[in-house]
Motif scaffolding. Structure first.
Motif, short mmCIF file in Angstrom:
data_model
loop_
_atom_site.label_atom_id
_atom_site.label_comp_id
_atom_site.label_asym_id
_atom_site.label_seq_id
_atom_site.Cartn_x
_atom_site.Cartn_y
_atom_site.Cartn_z
N PRO A 6 8.38 -46.96 -78.28
CA PRO A 6 7.77 -46.52 -79.54
C PRO A 6 6.73 -47.50 -80.09
O PRO A 6 6.03 -47.18 -81.06
N ASP A 7 6.60 -48.67 -79.48
CA ASP A 7 5.63 -49.66 -79.96
C ASP A 7 4.22 -49.43 -79.43
O ASP A 7 3.29 -50.11 -79.85
N ARG A 33 4.58 -37.59 -79.70
CA ARG A 33 4.05 -38.58 -80.65
C ARG A 33 2.67 -38.15 -81.13
O ARG A 33 1.67 -38.54 -80.55
#
Length: 83
Positions: A6-7, A33
């Protein structure tokens, strides 16, 4: 990698990939995303290619061969837009 990390804030995506083209990959990534920035990299620089790429959902694009200064400007501009 996008699904597991998720980074990740930005992706430089080739349009012509061996298994799945960049357009199909973009759809899968944006389903997961929506906020991630995806910049297309392509050898296509013909009239209409820019519109096709941007209308497909890419946030921006760069034409190969990629000039480092142009890429840096695209990365900075798109990251600043996200904030």
């Amino acid at each position: 990698m996008v699904f597991n990390d998720p980074d990740i804030d930005i992706i430089l995506m080739d349009i012509q990939l061996p298994v799945m083209d960049g357009y199909a990959a973009l759809i899968k990534i944006k389903e997961l995303r929506k906020d991630i920035i995806v910049i297309a990299q392509t050898a296509y620089g013909l009239l209409g290619d820019k519109e096709k790429i941007l209308n497909s959902g890419f946030d921006d694009y760069v034409i190969k061969p990629i000039l480092s200064q142009n890429l840096i400007e695209k990365l900075v501009t798109n990251l600043l837009k996200k904030k």
